[in-house]
Every structure is written in structure tokens, then in C-alpha cells.
Design a protein around this motif. Structure first.
Motif, PDB file in Angstrom:
ATOM      1  N   HIS A  96      44.897   3.437  -0.101  1.00 45.13           N
ATOM      2  CA  HIS A  96      45.716   2.638  -0.435  1.00 45.13           C
ATOM      3  C   HIS A  96      46.151   1.463  -0.555  1.00 45.13           C
ATOM      4  N   ALA A  97      45.365   0.606   1.027  1.00 45.58           N
ATOM      5  CA  ALA A  97      45.219  -0.588   1.668  1.00 45.58           C
ATOM      6  C   ALA A  97      44.391  -1.187   0.673  1.00 45.58           C
ATOM      7  N   ASP A  98      43.506  -0.517   0.219  1.00 42.08           N
ATOM      8  CA  ASP A  98      42.584  -1.587  -1.242  1.00 42.08           C
ATOM      9  C   ASP A  98      43.084  -1.611  -2.336  1.00 42.08           C
ATOM     10  N   LEU A  99      43.762  -0.542  -2.746  1.00 43.44           N
ATOM     11  CA  LEU A  99      44.335  -0.548  -3.606  1.00 43.44           C
ATOM     12  C   LEU A  99      45.405  -1.870  -4.001  1.00 43.44           C
ATOM     13  N   ALA A 100      46.242  -1.993  -2.922  1.00 46.01           N
ATOM     14  CA  ALA A 100      47.324  -3.317  -2.805  1.00 46.01           C
ATOM     15  C   ALA A 100      46.386  -4.106  -3.131  1.00 46.01           C
ATOM     16  N   ARG A 101      44.929  -4.563  -2.186  1.00 43.61           N
ATOM     17  CA  ARG A 101      44.553  -5.559  -2.298  1.00 43.61           C
ATOM     18  C   ARG A 101      43.693  -5.984  -4.318  1.00 43.61           C
ATOM     19  N   LEU A 102      43.875  -4.956  -4.300  1.00 41.97           N
ATOM     20  CA  LEU A 102      43.460  -5.338  -6.399  1.00 41.97           C
ATOM     21  C   LEU A 102      44.163  -5.561  -6.725  1.00 41.97           C
ATOM     22  N   TYR A 103      45.788  -4.802  -7.062  1.00 45.46           N
ATOM     23  CA  TYR A 103      46.675  -5.367  -7.241  1.00 45.46           C
ATOM     24  C   TYR A 103      47.003  -6.323  -7.068  1.00 45.46           C
ATOM     25  N   GLU A 104      46.710  -7.411  -5.671  1.00 50.90           N
ATOM     26  CA  GLU A 104      47.376  -8.770  -5.033  1.00 50.90           C
ATOM     27  C   GLU A 104      45.934  -9.298  -6.275  1.00 50.90           C
ATOM     28  N   ALA A 105      45.107  -9.636  -6.113  1.00 51.39           N
ATOM     29  CA  ALA A 105      44.127 -10.050  -6.601  1.00 51.39           C
ATOM     30  C   ALA A 105      43.732 -10.295  -8.123  1.00 51.39           C
ATOM     31  N   GLY A 106      44.649  -9.268  -8.727  1.00 52.17           N
ATOM     32  CA  GLY A 106      45.127  -9.678 -10.128  1.00 52.17           C
ATOM     33  C   GLY A 106      46.405 -10.309 -10.192  1.00 52.17           C
ATOM     34  N   LEU A 107      47.647 -10.139  -9.758  1.00 48.30           N
ATOM     35  CA  LEU A 107      48.400 -11.108  -9.618  1.00 48.30           C
ATOM     36  C   LEU A 107      48.282 -12.231  -9.319  1.00 48.30           C
ATOM     37  N   ARG A 108      47.915 -12.722  -8.598  1.00 42.32           N
ATOM     38  CA  ARG A 108      46.888 -14.031  -8.438  1.00 42.32           C
ATOM     39  C   ARG A 108      46.078 -14.655  -8.933  1.00 42.32           C
ATOM     40  N   ALA A 109      45.387 -14.022  -9.500  1.00 43.84           N
ATOM     41  CA  ALA A 109      44.498 -14.476 -11.022  1.00 43.84           C
ATOM     42  C   ALA A 109      45.295 -14.336 -12.031  1.00 43.84           C
ATOM     43  N   ARG A 110      45.818 -13.935 -12.507  1.00 43.53           N
ATOM     44  CA  ARG A 110      47.076 -14.053 -13.187  1.00 43.53           C
ATOM     45  C   ARG A 110      47.623 -15.691 -13.083  1.00 43.53           C
ATOM     46  N   ASP A 111      48.149 -16.172 -11.899  1.00 38.51           N
ATOM     47  CA  ASP A 111      48.835 -17.045 -11.914  1.00 38.51           C
ATOM     48  C   ASP A 111      47.937 -18.197 -11.594  1.00 38.51           C
ATOM     49  N   GLY A 112      46.741 -17.879 -11.641  1.00 38.83           N
ATOM     50  CA  GLY A 112      45.996 -19.069 -12.176  1.00 38.83           C
ATOM     51  C   GLY A 112      45.171 -19.506 -10.010  1.00 38.83           C
ATOM     52  N   GLN A 113      45.164 -18.296  -9.271  1.00 35.27           N
ATOM     53  CA  GLN A 113      45.296 -18.522  -7.710  1.00 35.27           C
ATOM     54  C   GLN A 113      43.436 -18.368  -7.555  1.00 35.27           C
ATOM     55  N   ARG A 114      42.383 -18.659  -8.550  1.00 40.03           N
ATOM     56  CA  ARG A 114      41.375 -18.379  -8.979  1.00 40.03           C
ATOM     57  C   ARG A 114      40.628 -17.880  -6.855  1.00 40.03           C
ATOM     58  N   ASP A 115      41.162 -18.795  -6.373  1.00 40.77           N
ATOM     59  CA  ASP A 115      40.079 -18.736  -4.955  1.00 40.77           C
ATOM     60  C   ASP A 115      40.436 -18.001  -4.029  1.00 40.77           C
ATOM     61  N   ASP A 116      42.264 -17.746  -3.921  1.00 38.14           N
ATOM     62  CA  ASP A 116      42.232 -16.665  -3.864  1.00 38.14           C
ATOM     63  C   ASP A 116      42.299 -14.590  -3.931  1.00 38.14           C
ATOM     64  N   ALA A 117      42.534 -15.021  -5.063  1.00 42.98           N
ATOM     65  CA  ALA A 117      41.856 -13.463  -6.319  1.00 42.98           C
ATOM     66  C   ALA A 117      40.692 -12.881  -5.476  1.00 42.98           C
ATOM     67  N   VAL A 118      39.456 -13.928  -5.544  1.00 41.07           N
ATOM     68  CA  VAL A 118      37.980 -13.609  -5.622  1.00 41.07           C
ATOM     69  C   VAL A 118      38.176 -13.108  -3.534  1.00 41.07           C
ATOM     70  N   LYS A 119      38.500 -14.357  -3.130  1.00 48.18           N
ATOM     71  CA  LYS A 119      38.615 -13.847  -1.543  1.00 48.18           C
ATOM     72  C   LYS A 119      39.558 -12.735  -1.369  1.00 48.18           C
ATOM     73  N   LEU A 120      40.372 -12.194  -1.556  1.00 51.92           N
ATOM     74  CA  LEU A 120      40.648 -10.748  -2.220  1.00 51.92           C
ATOM     75  C   LEU A 120      39.714 -10.201  -2.699  1.00 51.92           C
ATOM     76  N   TYR A 121      38.871  -9.707  -4.000  1.00 51.52           N
ATOM     77  CA  TYR A 121      38.389  -8.962  -4.176  1.00 51.52           C
ATOM     78  C   TYR A 121      37.036  -9.081  -3.472  1.00 51.52           C
ATOM     79  N   ASP A 122      36.534  -9.631  -2.422  1.00 49.68           N
ATOM     80  CA  ASP A 122      35.270 -10.018  -2.127  1.00 49.68           C
ATOM     81  C   ASP A 122      35.902  -9.184  -0.314  1.00 49.68           C
ATOM     82  N   GLN A 123      36.705  -9.380  -0.313  1.00 49.21           N
ATOM     83  CA  GLN A 123      37.299  -8.419   0.704  1.00 49.21           C
ATOM     84  C   GLN A 123      37.667  -6.852   0.540  1.00 49.21           C
ATOM     85  N   VAL A 124      38.024  -6.785  -0.232  1.00 52.44           N
ATOM     86  CA  VAL A 124      37.845  -5.244  -0.592  1.00 52.44           C
ATOM     87  C   VAL A 124      36.530  -4.301  -1.044  1.00 52.44           C
TER      88      VAL A 124
END
Length: 221
Positions: A96-124
């Protein structure tokens, strides 16, 4: 005479049972208690696990609820949802935590926060205990966000395991082709796109796009 033998036989059996019970009766009772305890423990464990799963799902759903606008004039609260998911991931267990991070990363990317999204994807992707399919998906999404900016050779190396088989093979092949083209390897790009266009298991949209790209890079190699 037969009655006498029968009585003697019954006495011998009774005597054997009494000896057995005196010697092993305690063990029999202990074994019975263990069986009952194990059964009760198993039922209790299943109930606890089901309850925990329901609680975690509820936490995840509550965070995602912020994406549902109150009415047609209200925009989804992507920032609020991302923050809620970040907070939720700390409360959730593996999966569930991994899913939450994936969802969060998608939203960060959608809002233009690419570096934060990449960091979350790489964390998972780097979580050893994560579901392999989620790890591969996180790797793919991380690479896709870096197609224009990341090191092409390094990114292709990350995609290599995904090209062998699995749910993300088609998308990984397309990303690898784009990275090859970006690095000036038009022949390699054409080969990858041709492979994708002929992959019967790939989505039709990807195959159609790959056919066009294969022809484009084959003409310029």
C-alpha cells in the motif's frame, strides 16, 4: 470357552490402553491443545490481516478522494492529494505504501515537479521488498520522465531487464528506442521499433506508432 477367551482379550486390551494412557496421556492432551490453539491462532491472524488491509485501503482511498472535485466547477486538488499520499505512505505497510508513492509521484509529475516524481519512482524501484511488477513499473515511469534529460546510456541500462518479458516490455521497448535515437543510434532505434511493431502482445496503439518510427529511423540510419 469362547466367552472366557473374549473376557481375557478384553482385559488385556483394557490393560494396554491404561498403560498407554498413563505413559502418553499428557502428550495426547498437549497435542490436542496445540491443534486447537493453532486453529484459533490461524483464524485470528486471518481476521487481523483482513482488518489491517481494510484500514490501509481506507487510508489510501481517503487521500485519493481529494482528486474528486466537489462539483463540475471545482478542479481536482492534486497538490492536496499528493501531500495526503505522502503522509499516508508513512502509515501504510508494504504494498500500500508503494502504491501511495506511485500515485504521489504521478501527481508530482503532473504538477511539473519532475525531480520529486523521479525521486519517488526511484524509491519504489529500489525497495527490495516491493512487488516486482511495481518495481518494474516505477523504473519505467522514472525513465520516461527523463527521456529528454537523463543519461541515455544509463537509462537504457535500467530498461534492459524490462525488455526480456513482463507487463511493461512494450513500453520499455518504445522508451529504449527513443533513447537510442536520442543518442544518435538510428539503426538501433529502428531495430527496436521494428521489434515492437511486430510484437503481437503489445497494445495496438504502441505497435502503430512503432511502425511509423521504425520506418523513419530506418530511412536515416
Amino acid at each position: 470357552m469362547s466367552d472366557i477367551f473374549r473376557e481375557v482379550d478384553e482385559d488385556l486390551r483394557r490393560d494396554q490402553i491404561m498403560k498407554f494412557w498413563k505413559r502418553y496421556g499428557g502428550l495426547v492432551i498437549a497435542a490436542a491443545i496445540l491443534v486447537v490453539a493453532a486453529t484459533a491462532g490461524n483464524v485470528g491472524w486471518k481476521h487481523w490481516r483482513t482488518t489491517r488491509m481494510e484500514e490501509r485501503t481506507a487510508v489510501l482511498s481517503e487521500a485519493l478522494a481529494k482528486l474528486r472535485p466537489a462539483d463540475e466547477n471545482t478542479q481536482p486538488d492534486t497538490k492536496g492529494a499528493a501531500e495526503a499520499l505522502a503522509a499516508a505512505s508513512a502509515k501504510l505497510g508494504a504494498g500500500h505504501a508503494d502504491l501511495a508513492r506511485l500515485y504521489e509521484a504521478g501527481l508530482r509529475a503532473r504538477d511539473g515537479q519532475r525531480d520529486d516524481a523521479v525521486k519517488l519512482y526511484d524509491q519504489v524501484a529500489g525497495t527490495a521488498g516491493a512487488d516486482p511488477m511495481l518495481r518494474d513499473l516505477a523504473t519505467l515511469l522514472s525513465v520516461q520522465l527523463q527521456l529528454d534529460t537523463g543519461d541515455a546510456a544509463a537509462l537504457r541500462g535500467r530498461l534492459a531487464p524490462l525488455l526480456k518479458a513482463g507487463a511493461w516490455k512494450a513500453s520499455a521497448t518504445e522508451a529504449s528506442g527513443l533513447l537510442a535515437a536520442r543518442a544518435g543510434d538510428n539503426a538501433g532505434a529502428a531495430a527496436l521499433f521494428k521489434e515492437l511493431s511486430e510484437d503481437a502482445t503489445a497494445p495496438q496503439g504502441l505497435r502503430a506508432r512503432a511502425t511509423e518510427l521504425a520506418a523513419l529511423y530506418a530511412a536515416t540510419k
